[in-house]
Design an enzyme around this catalytic site. Structure first.
Site, PDB file in Angstrom:
ATOM      1  N   SER A   1     -38.833  33.660  59.367  1.00 44.41           N
ATOM      2  CA  SER A   1     -37.950  33.843  58.050  1.00 44.41           C
ATOM      3  C   SER A   1     -36.446  32.432  58.227  1.00 44.41           C
ATOM      4  O   SER A   1     -36.536  32.688  58.687  1.00 44.41           O
ATOM      5  CB  SER A   1     -38.014  34.693  57.616  1.00 44.41           C
ATOM      6  N   LYS A   2     -36.579  31.794  56.628  1.00 46.15           N
ATOM      7  CA  LYS A   2     -35.746  30.872  56.564  1.00 46.15           C
ATOM      8  C   LYS A   2     -34.270  31.436  56.934  1.00 46.15           C
ATOM      9  O   LYS A   2     -33.447  30.757  57.161  1.00 46.15           O
ATOM     10  CB  LYS A   2     -36.121  30.600  55.014  1.00 46.15           C
ATOM     11  N   ARG A   3     -34.152  32.917  57.028  1.00 46.99           N
ATOM     12  CA  ARG A   3     -32.533  34.028  57.102  1.00 46.99           C
ATOM     13  C   ARG A   3     -32.755  33.202  58.452  1.00 46.99           C
ATOM     14  O   ARG A   3     -31.114  33.661  59.025  1.00 46.99           O
ATOM     15  CB  ARG A   3     -33.133  35.172  56.232  1.00 46.99           C
TER      16      ARG A   3
END
Length: 499
Positions: free
Chosen positions: A255-257
């Site tokens: 995920s981009k987080r």
RNA sequence: GACCCCAUCGUCUAGCGGUUAGGACACUGGCCUUUCACGCCGGCAACACGGGUUCGAUCCCCGUUGGGGUCGCCA
């Protein structure tokens, strides 16, 4: 075209930045098709009217082309089973939806969103899986039709069996069973007349004669719905093959987080497309000898779907960098490398834009190196103490930078003007003078307190590198605890509206 | 929480009933070298646990644990 031609597809939804997970799926679909002299198809799943965008579709197509995974049929190339954009296939879906209703396999549902949300909450509390209470399932068809004709808003749901077990075969996992009772009457047409994924995917895969559905593991739980639709229509389902999901370091879904996930980030970082492809290829698959460096062609020649291993692979940047280094060292003459470098960042357009930002500060040509190094670096070293906002400590500074990051993520056009407007607005809302607000950003973005104009620099670097650098700065400051992050997010949302 | 999937070094993986459990990244010791990197040689490091089946289980079966995913008018 014979009936046993291998036909695979990549079916991305154009709702954001091109994702490495998409590249991963694309690669395996592509390779399997090519291995069998088959056809690889690109189909755009833009049935979400709210979130789909043309820019996103363009970006996805662009990055797939950069990777060199060209499709035989697709929205731009055409093909005999088009259109290849779901928003252009509405009549087709309606025909099949009507058929399902006529045959009693589907029914109009008039439940309000509010009612559905309530039911969902209740069921979640009691721990039982499925969401919908099937309130509209038994409305007599004639009455339902009358209400539809009267213009009442409705969706269409499929009738899922109330008992029994759905059994289907996954190429890699064997038999998978799931009780029908755990599956609710899935919406197949939304109130806006667009089909949902579940209906569209089945109809399209059948009409486009897809032989193998190769996609992420996250879809396994919806296969029974699809199997049921195939049954309703009397169609033979394709082979299902669910690949493991790419993971973050902590094993959660990539995920981009927690990770750079945009293909553009890798591209901007100077990862070579062949290295990225090679690396994706070794997530769950390997050559029979122990060679880790292999070309797309070698992968095609040796690939077998059944050899894929199922443990969710962690996407390890260090190893990707090592592999990329091998390509640079082993596969390029200095001359060829120079070409790549020019193509990557020293081309007239890109380098020209950079020069534009520092021309005014140059006293001699040799200044360019020192003035522009921030444009040609990956992760830059940031002096932590200079990162602090005026009169603030680490914790407070992190909060402000985090808010800036969230705001930047919401921006659709990453131009210097819109970034400027964003900062101006933020400066007012946070009651921090613009020059103080931008000061830590200079450090985060350039590693220097004095540098090329911030917003120009951000625009040239692009949103992927910019965001990553801000994330590194937050990391440098010590990160926010989960609890604090949540609190901040709440405050942020009340201050700036939902993100 | 319910359901589904998964399980070999920290990470990517080899292994498919009998192996000193192999390779690669990372880490690390050395060699090479004007430095660094590359390269070369070496080191550290894994079969989650408990039951079966079997003469014998990393491998087959069951359970436990752990991880992940799904439970939307998103895909």
């Amino acid at each position: 075209m014979t009936d046993n031609t291998i036909r695979t597809r990549l079916a991305p939804s154009p709702t954001g930045d091109p994702h490495v997970g998409t590249a991963y799926q694309a690669l395996f679909n592509y390779v399997w098709a090519k291995k069998n002299n088959g056809i690889f198809i690109l189909r755009i799943e833009d049935t979400d009217r709210e979130r789909s965008s043309q820019e996103s579709e363009k970006a996805i197509i662009d990055s797939l082309k950069w990777l060199g995974l060209e499709w035989d049929e697709g929205p731009d190339t055409g093909g005999s089973y088009g259109p290849y954009r779901q928003s252009e296939r509405l009549e087709i879906y309606h025909e099949y939806i009507n058929k399902l209703i006529a045959e009693g396999h589907a029914y109009p549902c008039f439940c309000s969103r509010k009612h559905l949300a309530e039911v969902r909450m209740e069921r979640q509390k009691s721990g039982s899986g499925s969401g919908y209470d099937r309130r509209c399932r038994d409305i007599p068809p004639k009455e339902a039709a009358k209400r539809v004709d009267a213009g009442e808003e409705f969706t269409v749901r499929m009738k899922v069996p109330l008992e029994g077990t759905c059994v289907f075969e996954d190429l890699l996992r064997g038999k998978i069973e799931k009780d029908w009772a755990s599956i609710d009457d899935q919406v197949i047409m939304k109130a806006d007349g667009f089909p949902t994924y579940h209906l569209a995917v089945v109809v399209d895969d059948h009409l486009m004669k897809i032989s193998h559905i190769i996609r992420g593991e996250e879809w396994i739980n919806s296969v029974p719905k699809h199997v049921l639709l195939y049954q309703f229509f009397g169609w033979e389902p394709p082979v299902f093959c669910h690949l493991p999901l790419l993971r973050n370091k902590d094993k959660s879904k990539l995920s981009k987080r927690k990770n750079p996930v945009s293909i553009n980030w890798y591209r901007k970082m100077g990862i070579l497309s062949e290295a990225l492809l090679n690396f994706a290829g070794m997530m769950g698959w390997h050559l029979s000898d122990d060679r880790e460096k292999f070309s797309l062609q070698e992968m095609i020649e040796n690939f077998r779907l059944e050899d894929i291993s199922l443990g969710g692979p962690v996407f390890d940047l260090d190893k990707l960098l090592w592999l990329n280094g091998r390509y640079i060292r082993e596969d390029f003459t200095t001359d060829e490398l120079l070409d790549r470098l020019v193509e990557w960042g020293l081309n007239r357009e890109h380098f020209g834009a950079i020069l534009e930002t520092c021309k005014g500060r140059m006293t001699c040509l040799s200044d360019w190196g020192e003035l522009t190094d921030q444009f040609f670096s990956g992760r830059i070293p940031v002096p932590k103490d200079e990162l602090l906002l005026k009169d603030m400590d680490e914790a407070q500074t992190i909060e402000v930078i985090q808010i800036i990051l969230w705001e930047l993520e919401k921006l659709d056009s990453f131009s210097k003007d819109s970034i400027y407007l964003l900062f101006k607005d933020l400066s007012e809302k946070l009651n921090i003078k613009l020059k103080y607000l931008t000061q830590p950003l200079y450090i985060a973005i350039s590693g220097k307190a004095v540098s090329t104009p911030l917003f120009d620099t951000m625009e040239i670097l692009g949103k992927d590198i910019t965001r990553a650098r801000i994330r590194y700065a937050i990391e440098e400051l010590g990160d926010l605890s989960k609890k604090k992050l949540k609190l901040l997010e709440k405050r942020y949302n009340s201050l700036f509206g939902e993100s």
